[in-house]
Design an enzyme around this catalytic site. Structure first.
Site, PDB file in Angstrom:
ATOM      1  N   HIS B 187     -24.212   2.240  36.514  1.00 12.26           N
ATOM      2  CA  HIS B 187     -25.263   1.399  37.096  1.00 12.26           C
ATOM      3  C   HIS B 187     -25.080   0.063  36.393  1.00 12.26           C
ATOM      4  O   HIS B 187     -25.525  -0.107  35.264  1.00 12.26           O
ATOM      5  CB  HIS B 187     -26.612   2.043  36.740  1.00 12.26           C
ATOM      6  CG  HIS B 187     -27.804   1.341  37.264  1.00 12.26           C
ATOM      7  ND1 HIS B 187     -28.185   1.399  38.576  1.00 12.26           N
ATOM      8  CD2 HIS B 187     -28.741   0.585  36.656  1.00 12.26           C
ATOM      9  CE1 HIS B 187     -29.300   0.707  38.741  1.00 12.26           C
ATOM     10  NE2 HIS B 187     -29.652   0.201  37.594  1.00 12.26           N
ATOM     11  N   ASP B 312     -30.520   6.586  46.573  1.00 12.75           N
ATOM     12  CA  ASP B 312     -31.082   6.064  45.335  1.00 12.75           C
ATOM     13  C   ASP B 312     -32.507   6.589  45.135  1.00 12.75           C
ATOM     14  O   ASP B 312     -33.397   5.877  44.680  1.00 12.75           O
ATOM     15  CB  ASP B 312     -31.068   4.531  45.351  1.00 12.75           C
ATOM     16  CG  ASP B 312     -31.118   3.951  43.951  1.00 12.75           C
ATOM     17  OD1 ASP B 312     -30.852   4.695  43.004  1.00 12.75           O
ATOM     18  OD2 ASP B 312     -31.433   2.760  43.824  1.00 12.75           O
ATOM     19  N   PHE B 330     -39.563   1.541  37.818  1.00 12.19           N
ATOM     20  CA  PHE B 330     -38.573   1.089  38.797  1.00 12.19           C
ATOM     21  C   PHE B 330     -38.258   2.229  39.753  1.00 12.19           C
ATOM     22  O   PHE B 330     -38.093   3.361  39.324  1.00 12.19           O
ATOM     23  CB  PHE B 330     -37.275   0.689  38.096  1.00 12.19           C
ATOM     24  CG  PHE B 330     -37.333  -0.585  37.310  1.00 12.19           C
ATOM     25  CD1 PHE B 330     -37.166  -1.809  37.938  1.00 12.19           C
ATOM     26  CD2 PHE B 330     -37.521  -0.563  35.928  1.00 12.19           C
ATOM     27  CE1 PHE B 330     -37.181  -2.991  37.208  1.00 12.19           C
ATOM     28  CE2 PHE B 330     -37.539  -1.748  35.196  1.00 12.19           C
ATOM     29  CZ  PHE B 330     -37.376  -2.963  35.832  1.00 12.19           C
ATOM     30  N   GLY B 331     -38.118   1.928  41.034  1.00 13.17           N
ATOM     31  CA  GLY B 331     -37.552   2.932  41.931  1.00 13.17           C
ATOM     32  C   GLY B 331     -38.400   3.250  43.141  1.00 13.17           C
ATOM     33  O   GLY B 331     -39.596   2.994  43.181  1.00 13.17           O
TER      34      GLY B 331
END
Lengths: 312, 432
Positions: B187, B312, B330-331
């Site tokens: 990443h 993802d 995050f995400g």
């Protein structure tokens, strides 16, 4: 034959004939070492100093024994690495030694090239007992003698060197010597334990023991230092053993009469399985130790011939 | 001899991106495998004893292979479980996924892999593969037992959302992993530069949020590509989000470097503008970028620079997102929106249907060395039946995932999964 070199700092630069000279002479010293009276007077009146900047038991003992068997005076000087401060002090050491009128200086140093630095400044013969990851010539010579006495020759044999090639002076000296003598050399290691340009040193590079050991005549295992198998160069000792440790299963790829060698000290269960290491039919590891004394006697003999043959 | 369950799918538009098949016809599943397919099959009717699925003109393609998904196990079962993630995958037409090792505990040993494999067997919906860490505890320092992990089934190595920042460790990882034939997934984010909350720029400045600059990605990427050149390792860059990254990878591939990369739907669909008024569901890593970046990602997909599209999938419970923006996790979840958003590239004319499908089937399978993602006789009957045209609106509350943090909530999309089969077994059917 006269031995034309003043020092023995590495295998590089030796000719096949010179290597054979050393090995032939060493053969005679094997006989001397096995006889009831082990002592001769070839080095009578000569002073040999073992100057070791790095821990060693077997190499230092082997040189000390070699000098004493030839009737020379052997003195061990161990220098704690931390008390020595790089180049300048090393050269100070050289001038100090010059004042003592030595005949042979055996030097081991943790830095590649340090033995050469010292040899350029002292006025006696210097034998390298190993410098950094550069060369360990007497180890390669004793390995060659072991192979020659067991196989009758060096040329045409397939020799596989397995393990930590990256940090190994033993590997570098052996690669040199075996190539000079016409053997085929292979190395087997994970890429993290191989110098990047190793393929340019006339060796076949393998990452898999099965292909690396295939039909090999000689299997040379190298020691893997503990601190290198904790996730840095290799993830763990058990993973290393599983894929690169020599056991009977992997050894089966080699020729049925392949010899197993190891410069010692061994990490049993890491680079070599105990059963294999102790197999009296395959392992010549103890023979290597025995022949090491004879090879070092031959080197001491040849490097002091010059002084002996000249009129006093 | 055991009689195999046989199933016939009729009136299908058969699609196989690998062989470029796009043909009306039928398909026969026998014993979990594709036994036959083609336009002439069952022309004279289906023999008795065969279950019939009438596709009614819908597309039948290889099931999606998702390169990267968080399944919540072990340790984050409040966000997702392997079961809910598998249900989400099945609903999204994903028949195989590879789960990431940043779990609790992390997956950095054989026991961790065996745990995932056991849970996948228990849940038995989609095929679940697992990565193992590049480094122990994902600490970025000591290599994991990659050989033993590869033997235990690790499909690749990655430190998940963390980049391996130390160049020496990365170099050794690439070199060491190369002998096991497994890719290193990175990443790519320089961690010292990526401490912010959203893309660096005018919007972050206006919102008073610390930024994550685009260079944080390309610096790490360029460094890694040098290391790949030096080691010959297999490298896959995950989650490409910037125009510069696309340019760098395009140039590297032109030079002949054997690398692969992926992006995820947010990066070709959304931009930093969607963050709007501190909307934490749009807080992603890497962050949503600019419109220029988004267009470059689309171009990268169109010309094949970007190989794969991944979900993802990163589920978070409400508590992780209902906080001030800088503190939010995050995400976004993504398994159930992967196919329609990928099809969006087709509807907008950026990619052909087969190319778009390749990016979510055969290409990700190839990255992982899996013999999946193909519709051909003899292959596993992992299939998705979908209506490529049907419009619908994403409703986060209707997602199968345990967490509802979708950055595509209320997003209008086109293309709906009707049924998903794994080894010939139906694991999802769209409610009528």
């Amino acid at each position: 034959m006269r031995f034309p070199h003043r020092h023995l700092l590495g295998i590089e630069g030796l000719s096949p004939a010179q290597i054979n000279t050393i090995l032939d002479l060493a053969d005679t010293y094997v006989d001397q070492n096995r006889s009831p009276n082990k002592k001769s007077d070839v080095l009578r009146g000569k002073t040999v100093v073992n100057l070791f900047f790095e821990n060693s038991t077997r190499t230092r003992t082997s040189f000390e024994l070699a000098a004493k068997r030839l009737g020379g005076d052997a003195i061990n000087m161990s220098v704690d690495g931390s008390s020595v401060k790089k180049g300048e002090t090393l050269l100070d050491t050289a001038t100090t030694l010059n004042a003592m009128h030595l005949d042979v200086l055996v030097v081991r140093h943790p830095e590649s090239g340090a033995v050469k630095l010292l040899a350029d400044k002292v006025n006696c013969a210097v034998i390298s007992g190993g410098d950094g990851a550069h060369e360990h010539p007497t180890q390669a010579l004793l390995d060659a003698l072991t192979i020659r006495r067991n196989k009758g020759r060096l040329d045409g044999l397939t020799v596989t060197i397995c393990g930590d090639i990256l940090h190994s002076r033993v590997a570098r000296s052996n690669i040199q010597l075996l190539n000079i003598m016409g053997a085929r050399v292979r190395v087997v290691a994970p890429p993290t334990l191989l110098p990047r340009a190793i393929g340019e040193l006339s060796v076949e590079v393998h990452h898999d023991m099965a292909t690396g050991l295939k039909d090999a005549d000689i299997v040379m295992m190298l020691r893997l230092q503990l601190e290198r198998m904790q996730g840095q160069f290799v993830p763990s000792g058990r993973e290393y053993y599983r894929f690169f440790g020599l056991d009977y299963e992997k050894l089966a790829a080699a020729k049925p009469d392949a010899l197993i060698m190891h410069p010692g000290p061994m990490n049993r269960g890491v680079e070599i399985d105990s059963l294999v290491a102790d197999d009296i039919h395959r392992s010549v590891i103890l023979q290597q130790v025995e022949l090491g004394v004879a090879v070092r006697m031959a080197c001491l003999d040849l490097l002091t011939q010059h002084g002996r043959n000249d009129p006093a | 001899m055991a009689t195999h369950a046989r199933t016939a799918i009729l009136n299908a538009r058969l699609l196989d991106p690998d062989s470029r098949l796009d043909q009306r016809g039928s398909l026969l599943i026998d014993g979990g495998k594709i036994a036959d397919h083609g336009p002439g099959l069952f022309r004279d009717g289906v023999p008795e004893g065969i279950e019939v699925i009438d596709a009614d003109g819908a597309c039948v393609a290889p099931g999606l292979v998702d390169l990267r998904a968080q399944v919540g196990e072990p340790g984050h079962e409040d966000n997702e479980t392997l079961k809910t993630a598998s249900q989400a995958a099945a609903a999204g037409g994903v028949t195989a996924l590879a789960c990431l090792p940043d779990t609790d505990p992390v997956i950095d040993d054989v026991a961790g892999l065996e745990f995932i494999a056991r849970r996948a067997r228990e849940v038995k919906l989609v095929k679940v593969f697992a990565y193992a860490g590049i480094t122990r505890d994902l600490n970025g320092r000591e290599l994991t037992e990659m050989g033993l992990l590869a033997e235990a089934g690790a499909v690749g190595f990655t430190d998940g959302g963390k980049a391996v920042a130390d160049a020496l460790v990365m170099q050794r990882a690439l070199a060491y992993a190369s002998i096991w034939g497994r890719p290193i997934l990175q990443h790519p984010q320089e961690p010292r530069l990526a401490t912010g909350a959203m893309n660096s720029g005018e919007i972050a400045t206006r919102l008073g949020l610390s930024g994550i600059p685009a260079v944080a990605e390309v610096i790490m990427l360029e460094r890694d590509l040098r290391l790949v050149e030096a080691t010959g390792g297999r490298y896959h860059a995950a989650d490409i989000s910037t125009a510069e990254s696309v340019a760098v990878i395009r140039a590297a591939k032109r030079k002949g470097l054997k690398i692969t990369c992926d992006t995820a739907p947010p990066y070709f669909t959304l931009t930093e503008r969607d963050v709007g008024d501190y909307r934490t569901f749009f807080k992603l890593s890497p962050p949503l970028r600019t419109e220029e970046d988004r267009q470059a990602i689309v171009e990268g997909l169109a010309d094949g620079t970007i190989d794969c599209i991944t979900s993802d999938h990163l589920p978070w419970n409400q508590d992780a997102k209902r906080v001030p923006f800088a503190q939010a996790a995050f995400g976004s979840v993504g398994l159930e929106t992967l196919l329609p958003l990928t099809l969006d590239l087709v509807h907008k004319g950026h990619m052909s249907l087969l190319d778009a499908l390749a990016a979510v089937t055969v290409k990700p399978a190839a990255v992982l060395g899996l013999n999946l993602g193909r519709l051909r006789t003899g292959a596993a009957a992992d299939l998705v039946i979908f209506d490529a045209e049907r419009p619908w609106r994403v409703d986060a509350e209707a997602l199968h995932s345990k967490s509802k943090n979708s950055c595509f909530d209320k997003h209008p999309v086109q293309g709906r999964v009707l049924r998903t089969l794994v080894d010939g077994r139906t694991v999802f059917t769209l409610a009528a």
